[in-house]
Design an enzyme around this catalytic site. Sequence first.
Site, PDB file in Angstrom:
ATOM      1  N   SER A  58       0.780  -1.234   0.000  1.00  8.87           N
ATOM      2  CA  SER A  58       0.000   0.000   0.000  1.00  8.87           C
ATOM      3  C   SER A  58       0.811   1.284   0.000  1.00  8.87           C
ATOM      4  O   SER A  58       0.233   2.367  -0.090  1.00  8.87           O
ATOM      5  CB  SER A  58      -0.971   0.007   1.182  1.00  8.87           C
ATOM      6  OG  SER A  58      -2.008  -0.923   0.949  1.00  8.87           O
ATOM      7  N   TYR A 111     -10.570   2.377   6.078  1.00  9.10           N
ATOM      8  CA  TYR A 111      -9.586   2.008   5.068  1.00  9.10           C
ATOM      9  C   TYR A 111     -10.166   0.982   4.097  1.00  9.10           C
ATOM     10  O   TYR A 111     -10.762  -0.016   4.506  1.00  9.10           O
ATOM     11  CB  TYR A 111      -8.356   1.420   5.755  1.00  9.10           C
ATOM     12  CG  TYR A 111      -7.146   1.259   4.873  1.00  9.10           C
ATOM     13  CD1 TYR A 111      -6.205   2.270   4.761  1.00  9.10           C
ATOM     14  CD2 TYR A 111      -6.943   0.083   4.151  1.00  9.10           C
ATOM     15  CE1 TYR A 111      -5.077   2.121   3.959  1.00  9.10           C
ATOM     16  CE2 TYR A 111      -5.831  -0.075   3.358  1.00  9.10           C
ATOM     17  CZ  TYR A 111      -4.896   0.949   3.263  1.00  9.10           C
ATOM     18  OH  TYR A 111      -3.789   0.791   2.458  1.00  9.10           O
ATOM     19  N   SER A 112      -9.994   1.235   2.799  1.00  9.20           N
ATOM     20  CA  SER A 112     -10.513   0.320   1.791  1.00  9.20           C
ATOM     21  C   SER A 112      -9.657   0.380   0.538  1.00  9.20           C
ATOM     22  O   SER A 112      -9.450   1.454  -0.037  1.00  9.20           O
ATOM     23  CB  SER A 112     -11.964   0.655   1.432  1.00  9.20           C
ATOM     24  OG  SER A 112     -12.408  -0.138   0.349  1.00  9.20           O
ATOM     25  N   ASN A 113      -9.170  -0.780   0.101  1.00  8.36           N
ATOM     26  CA  ASN A 113      -8.397  -0.836  -1.133  1.00  8.36           C
ATOM     27  C   ASN A 113      -9.224  -0.439  -2.349  1.00  8.36           C
ATOM     28  O   ASN A 113      -8.678  -0.001  -3.361  1.00  8.36           O
ATOM     29  CB  ASN A 113      -7.816  -2.241  -1.313  1.00  8.36           C
ATOM     30  CG  ASN A 113      -6.658  -2.511  -0.366  1.00  8.36           C
ATOM     31  OD1 ASN A 113      -5.556  -2.024  -0.555  1.00  8.36           O
ATOM     32  ND2 ASN A 113      -6.916  -3.277   0.689  1.00  8.36           N
ATOM     33  N   SER A 170       3.949 -11.762   6.052  1.00  8.80           N
ATOM     34  CA  SER A 170       2.669 -11.072   6.279  1.00  8.80           C
ATOM     35  C   SER A 170       1.705 -12.057   6.927  1.00  8.80           C
ATOM     36  O   SER A 170       2.027 -13.231   7.119  1.00  8.80           O
ATOM     37  CB  SER A 170       2.091 -10.510   4.973  1.00  8.80           C
ATOM     38  OG  SER A 170       1.710 -11.555   4.102  1.00  8.80           O
ATOM     39  N   PHE A 230      -9.831 -12.508   1.096  1.00 13.48           N
ATOM     40  CA  PHE A 230      -8.815 -13.169   1.902  1.00 13.48           C
ATOM     41  C   PHE A 230      -9.343 -13.566   3.275  1.00 13.48           C
ATOM     42  O   PHE A 230      -8.603 -13.586   4.254  1.00 13.48           O
ATOM     43  CB  PHE A 230      -7.594 -12.259   2.031  1.00 13.48           C
ATOM     44  CG  PHE A 230      -7.007 -11.872   0.701  1.00 13.48           C
ATOM     45  CD1 PHE A 230      -6.642 -12.834  -0.224  1.00 13.48           C
ATOM     46  CD2 PHE A 230      -6.845 -10.540   0.354  1.00 13.48           C
ATOM     47  CE1 PHE A 230      -6.115 -12.488  -1.462  1.00 13.48           C
ATOM     48  CE2 PHE A 230      -6.320 -10.174  -0.875  1.00 13.48           C
ATOM     49  CZ  PHE A 230      -5.952 -11.156  -1.789  1.00 13.48           C
ATOM     50  N   ALA A 231     -10.644 -13.939   3.320  1.00 13.12           N
ATOM     51  CA  ALA A 231     -11.219 -14.414   4.584  1.00 13.12           C
ATOM     52  C   ALA A 231     -10.464 -15.632   5.083  1.00 13.12           C
ATOM     53  O   ALA A 231     -10.279 -15.822   6.287  1.00 13.12           O
ATOM     54  CB  ALA A 231     -12.697 -14.743   4.392  1.00 13.12           C
ATOM     55  N   GLY A 275       2.777  -0.611   4.140  1.00 15.17           N
ATOM     56  CA  GLY A 275       2.399  -1.472   3.031  1.00 15.17           C
ATOM     57  C   GLY A 275       2.314  -2.922   3.453  1.00 15.17           C
ATOM     58  O   GLY A 275       3.191  -3.417   4.170  1.00 15.17           O
TER      59      GLY A 275
END
Length: 410
Positions: A96, A193-195, A362, A154-155, A336
């Site tokens: 990010s 926050y949202s991509n 990650s 990505f649950a 990020g």
Amino acid sequence: MSATLIAALAGGLAPATAASAAPAAPTATTGPGTAAAPAPDMDGVTAALNSAMANGAPGAMARFTGPEGVRTRMAGVRDRVSGEAMDTRARFRIGSVSKTFSSVVLLQLVDEGRLELDAPVNRYLPGLLPDDRITVRHLLTHRSGLADYTEAMFAKTVPGFEAVRNRVFTYQELVDLSLAEPRTTEPGVAYKYSNANFVVVGMLIEKATGTPVAKQYERRIIKPLQLRHTSYVHPETQIKGRHVRGYLHPDEEGAPLVDSTEQTASWAQSAGAVISDPADLNTFTTALMRGSLLSPRMLDAMTTVTPTDATQTRFYGLGLRRYDLSCGTQVYGHTGTVQGYYTYAFATRDGRRALSAMANTSNRGAANTALGGSLEAAFCGKKTAPAASSTKTRRTLSTLPAEADLPERR
């Protein structure tokens, strides 16, 4: 080139000193009448890298630039199979931090009169969004209310990743995934926050310029700053040249790490698909803060922030985070997260000091939080013992859970 750009390049591309270099006496100042900035605590930076490793990262690294020169620190490996040591000259996926790249391009377009910050998105992309009240500014500040499609995608961390590792999405497909979910807030009401916001930013850039986002990154940022190790290769899957391999933690405790290095990153695109290295990130953040990429008006807009939580230490502007550190220093940049990589890329407002740090894992929030401790060490210097009579304590980035740019299941 302008004098400011030349200065930014000179500050960001200075040759690195050895990791064992002794800290120089502090000489930098943060502005007229202010005290000298503390020398970076590189032992503290090393401790943050080691802590990230203790919390599951195979390796970590950091690069600090300041008036005293360049300091680098490395720990662990960049490749678990070959055993190659971490290397600050290696490229990696910056996640990010790409949002700041996208925001710079869009704000340049605003300065050129091609877009307006407070205009509805639907003026430029008719019918894209279900609410005409959502503005360009709402996207950049994460106040649109558009749901983050990555929550469902990505649950389940590893199965979700493997399902999209080689997939190529269109922007419209990603927007549709967001719109299939309930909106999180009314436009402009609250930070969430949202991509999806920066997917739409990518669409705006391409509509306004008639060219792909990659071309605009290259023309407006990468070439002017001579970022020789920065690229946007979507939808290619490989990181060319010397690079760090990324390792994703499964949700199940004890399950083996997944090498997530090769992927299209198409699920992110203009929200998170840039590749870079520590030196280029230092150059980018210092040039941005020194005014080499934006007009004073746009840089002021970008650095005008609102809180992201109740701690009064973390804030968001236009595609830009601000963190207020325990010593009073404010740093601007972005975090990020992309599968296998955590990144921090921040600089002081005057652009005189910058830090980029990365851990190659990650879905391991504790490693992300530990890596964030490198900011306190680099910008605040060595900690002094509090006075015995002092009872007031301040929460710092190293004690607050890291802000998540991607869903974290662990």
